[in-house]
Design an enzyme around this catalytic site. Structure first.
Site, PDB file in Angstrom:
ATOM      1  N   GLY A   1      -1.404   2.018 -20.635  1.00 35.32           N
ATOM      2  CA  GLY A   1      -0.235   2.277 -21.466  1.00 35.32           C
ATOM      3  C   GLY A   1      -0.072   3.751 -21.788  1.00 35.32           C
ATOM      4  O   GLY A   1       0.376   4.120 -22.870  1.00 35.32           O
TER       5      GLY A   1
ATOM      6  N   GLY B   1       3.287   5.141 -23.186  1.00 34.23           N
ATOM      7  CA  GLY B   1       3.742   4.726 -24.501  1.00 34.23           C
ATOM      8  C   GLY B   1       3.405   5.767 -25.556  1.00 34.23           C
ATOM      9  O   GLY B   1       2.693   6.743 -25.297  1.00 34.23           O
TER      10      GLY B   1
ATOM     11  N   SER C   1      -2.357  -4.331 -34.310  1.00 29.56           N
ATOM     12  CA  SER C   1      -1.217  -4.047 -35.178  1.00 29.56           C
ATOM     13  C   SER C   1      -1.472  -4.634 -36.557  1.00 29.56           C
ATOM     14  O   SER C   1      -2.174  -5.641 -36.707  1.00 29.56           O
ATOM     15  CB  SER C   1       0.051  -4.661 -34.577  1.00 29.56           C
ATOM     16  OG  SER C   1       1.101  -4.678 -35.528  1.00 29.56           O
ATOM     17  N   SER C   2      -0.886  -4.032 -37.572  1.00 31.31           N
ATOM     18  CA  SER C   2      -1.039  -4.541 -38.940  1.00 31.31           C
ATOM     19  C   SER C   2      -0.371  -5.892 -39.137  1.00 31.31           C
ATOM     20  O   SER C   2      -0.656  -6.585 -40.120  1.00 31.31           O
ATOM     21  CB  SER C   2      -0.463  -3.537 -39.942  1.00 31.31           C
ATOM     22  OG  SER C   2       0.930  -3.367 -39.733  1.00 31.31           O
ATOM     23  N   CYS C   3       0.489  -6.298 -38.191  1.00 32.59           N
ATOM     24  CA  CYS C   3       1.175  -7.589 -38.340  1.00 32.59           C
ATOM     25  C   CYS C   3       0.239  -8.772 -38.108  1.00 32.59           C
ATOM     26  O   CYS C   3       0.647  -9.928 -38.256  1.00 32.59           O
ATOM     27  CB  CYS C   3       2.382  -7.678 -37.415  1.00 32.59           C
ATOM     28  SG  CYS C   3       1.958  -7.814 -35.672  1.00 32.59           S
TER      29      CYS C   3
ATOM     30  N   TYR D   1       4.078 -12.041 -31.376  1.00 32.75           N
ATOM     31  CA  TYR D   1       3.400 -10.769 -31.106  1.00 32.75           C
ATOM     32  C   TYR D   1       2.075 -10.697 -31.867  1.00 32.75           C
ATOM     33  O   TYR D   1       1.037 -10.295 -31.316  1.00 32.75           O
ATOM     34  CB  TYR D   1       4.308  -9.609 -31.514  1.00 32.75           C
ATOM     35  CG  TYR D   1       3.688  -8.242 -31.378  1.00 32.75           C
ATOM     36  CD1 TYR D   1       3.523  -7.655 -30.130  1.00 32.75           C
ATOM     37  CD2 TYR D   1       3.299  -7.516 -32.505  1.00 32.75           C
ATOM     38  CE1 TYR D   1       2.965  -6.395 -29.995  1.00 32.75           C
ATOM     39  CE2 TYR D   1       2.742  -6.250 -32.385  1.00 32.75           C
ATOM     40  CZ  TYR D   1       2.580  -5.700 -31.136  1.00 32.75           C
ATOM     41  OH  TYR D   1       2.024  -4.446 -31.015  1.00 32.75           O
TER      42      TYR D   1
ATOM     43  N   LYS E   1      -1.896 -10.313 -30.522  1.00 29.52           N
ATOM     44  CA  LYS E   1      -2.818  -9.275 -30.970  1.00 29.52           C
ATOM     45  C   LYS E   1      -4.084  -9.877 -31.580  1.00 29.52           C
ATOM     46  O   LYS E   1      -5.194  -9.347 -31.397  1.00 29.52           O
ATOM     47  CB  LYS E   1      -2.121  -8.349 -31.970  1.00 29.52           C
ATOM     48  CG  LYS E   1      -1.086  -7.436 -31.334  1.00 29.52           C
ATOM     49  CD  LYS E   1      -1.726  -6.523 -30.311  1.00 29.52           C
ATOM     50  CE  LYS E   1      -0.747  -5.555 -29.676  1.00 29.52           C
ATOM     51  NZ  LYS E   1      -1.400  -4.682 -28.671  1.00 29.52           N
TER      52      LYS E   1
ATOM     53  N   PRO F   1      -3.763  -0.364 -36.302  1.00 31.13           N
ATOM     54  CA  PRO F   1      -2.994   0.697 -36.953  1.00 31.13           C
ATOM     55  C   PRO F   1      -1.909   0.158 -37.874  1.00 31.13           C
ATOM     56  O   PRO F   1      -1.382  -0.935 -37.682  1.00 31.13           O
ATOM     57  CB  PRO F   1      -2.367   1.437 -35.768  1.00 31.13           C
ATOM     58  CG  PRO F   1      -2.216   0.379 -34.712  1.00 31.13           C
ATOM     59  CD  PRO F   1      -3.414  -0.521 -34.891  1.00 31.13           C
TER      60      PRO F   1
ATOM     61  N   LEU G   1       3.290   3.177 -36.999  1.00 30.61           N
ATOM     62  CA  LEU G   1       3.128   4.465 -36.333  1.00 30.61           C
ATOM     63  C   LEU G   1       4.477   5.107 -36.023  1.00 30.61           C
ATOM     64  O   LEU G   1       5.482   4.425 -35.838  1.00 30.61           O
ATOM     65  CB  LEU G   1       2.338   4.289 -35.041  1.00 30.61           C
ATOM     66  CG  LEU G   1       0.931   3.702 -35.173  1.00 30.61           C
ATOM     67  CD1 LEU G   1       0.336   3.448 -33.798  1.00 30.61           C
ATOM     68  CD2 LEU G   1       0.029   4.628 -35.990  1.00 30.61           C
TER      69      LEU G   1
ATOM     70  N   HIS H   1      11.591   0.693 -34.218  1.00 24.50           N
ATOM     71  CA  HIS H   1      11.056   0.494 -35.554  1.00 24.50           C
ATOM     72  C   HIS H   1      11.826   1.340 -36.564  1.00 24.50           C
ATOM     73  O   HIS H   1      12.716   2.100 -36.206  1.00 24.50           O
ATOM     74  CB  HIS H   1       9.567   0.836 -35.583  1.00 24.50           C
ATOM     75  CG  HIS H   1       8.723  -0.118 -34.812  1.00 24.50           C
ATOM     76  ND1 HIS H   1       8.208   0.174 -33.558  1.00 24.50           N
ATOM     77  CD2 HIS H   1       8.306  -1.370 -35.101  1.00 24.50           C
ATOM     78  CE1 HIS H   1       7.503  -0.856 -33.125  1.00 24.50           C
ATOM     79  NE2 HIS H   1       7.548  -1.806 -34.031  1.00 24.50           N
TER      80      HIS H   1
END
Length: 325
Positions: free
Chosen positions: A11, A14, A108-110, A137, A141, A168, A171, A184
């Site tokens: 990636g 990205g 991810s924090s999600c 998503y 993760k 994270p 971001l 985002h």
């Protein structure tokens, strides 16, 4: 581990992957392997296995992911869960098959429950219901975290496997996606304020009341955190993790209201009109803040302040806009 390890950054085009490459290069690493999507489709198992058999990297940064904002997550849930599951499963398995002992997975924090206590600690994982709009998503993760944990549990003693995960917060920065629908909040607001400035619009409307609080981390700080965690010796790392709680949060350390964020971005862009909030639109969760105490104890702290980071992000946006026209 060789003194000059061969490092594969999945990636690398990205936002996070490109920042990791920049950070590694600044630190003197020259043996960095990358592939574009056209060169290697990470959802194709056979292609990923062939790549690892050919390149045999020593380290892997798994920054490849299909990402997007609320609209994209809600509109393309099948793509978000399938592509992310396939990429991480293919890479982690191929890495193991080809002797990669050190891998860092970026989450991810999600992953945390919608109503998790604030600030969100690592042990909040799997303690409640996820936010519905990005659940596919988030599940992908979470699966990535559990893949790393499972390979560690089964193969650390026999093969020396040490696969780690960092989570994270929100971001932003160079390399971000400024798409008007799929981006985002920070890149979306940068675009909105820039267009309002260019068009001399008297006001900018923003969804919600402006009261929810969010945490934002500059992407180069995230890259430094990733390289820092990868470089930690196992004994030190294990002091701050547990066998079933191996991931580590990466946050800025404080949050800001959406109103304050919008005002700061407006000032950064140079917009002089009025900012109005549409309280008939949803706010989302009232607060999302990461507890980064574990990573701080391991010697890492965020350095880039929001105003400085936003200025850099806006310059990146202008460069991208200039390249498109």
């Amino acid at each position: 581990m060789p003194s000059s390890p061969k490092i594969y950054v999945a990636g690398h085009r990205g936002m996070v992957g490109s920042a990791i490459v920049r950070t590694l290069q600044r630190q003197g690493h020259e043996n960095i392997v990358t592939r574009t999507h056209a060169e290697l489709d990470l959802t194709e198992q056979a292609a990923v296995r062939a790549f690892f058999e050919q390149e045999r990297p020593d380290q892997v940064y798994l920054a490849a992911a299909k990402v997007g904002g609320i609209y994209a997550n809600n509109t393309y849930p099948a793509e978000f869960i399938y592509q992310n599951l396939m990429m991480e499963a293919n890479i982690i398995e191929a890495a193991f098959r080809n002797g990669v002992k050190n891998l860092l997975f970026l989450g991810s924090s999600c992953i945390y429950p919608k109503l998790a206590d604030q600030p969100m600690r690592e042990d909040a994982l799997l303690t409640g219901t996820l936010e519905a709009t990005n659940e596919p998503y988030a599940l992908a993760k979470i699966a990535g975290i559990k893949l790393c944990e499972s390979y560690n549990r089964q193969y650390h003693v026999s093969h020396g496997i040490d696969y780690r995960s960092v989570m994270p917060t929100n971001l932003y920065g160079p390399g971000d996606n400024y798409h008007p629908e799929n981006s985002h909040v920070i890149p979306a607001l940068i675009r909105r304020f820039h267009e309002a400035k260019v068009n001399r619009s008297p006001r900018v409307y923003i969804w919600g009341t402006g009261t929810p609080k969010r945490e934002f981390l500059f992407v180069d700080d995230m890259a430094l955190a990733s390289v820092h965690v990868m470089a930690l010796d196992k004994a030190t790392y294990d002091q701050h993790t547990q066998p079933m709680l191996s991931h580590i949060n990466v946050g800025y350390g404080s949050d800001i209201t959406i109103r304050e964020l919008a005002e700061t971005i407006g000032k950064t862009v140079g917009y002089e009109g009025t900012i109005e909030f549409d309280s008939s639109k949803p706010d989302g969760a009232p607060r999302k803040l990461m507890d980064s105490a574990r990573l701080n104890a391991l010697g890492w702290h965020a350095k880039v302040e929001l105003a400085t980071g936003l200025a850099s992000a806006y310059q990146d946006f202008l460069k991208n806009e200039s390249a498109r026209t």
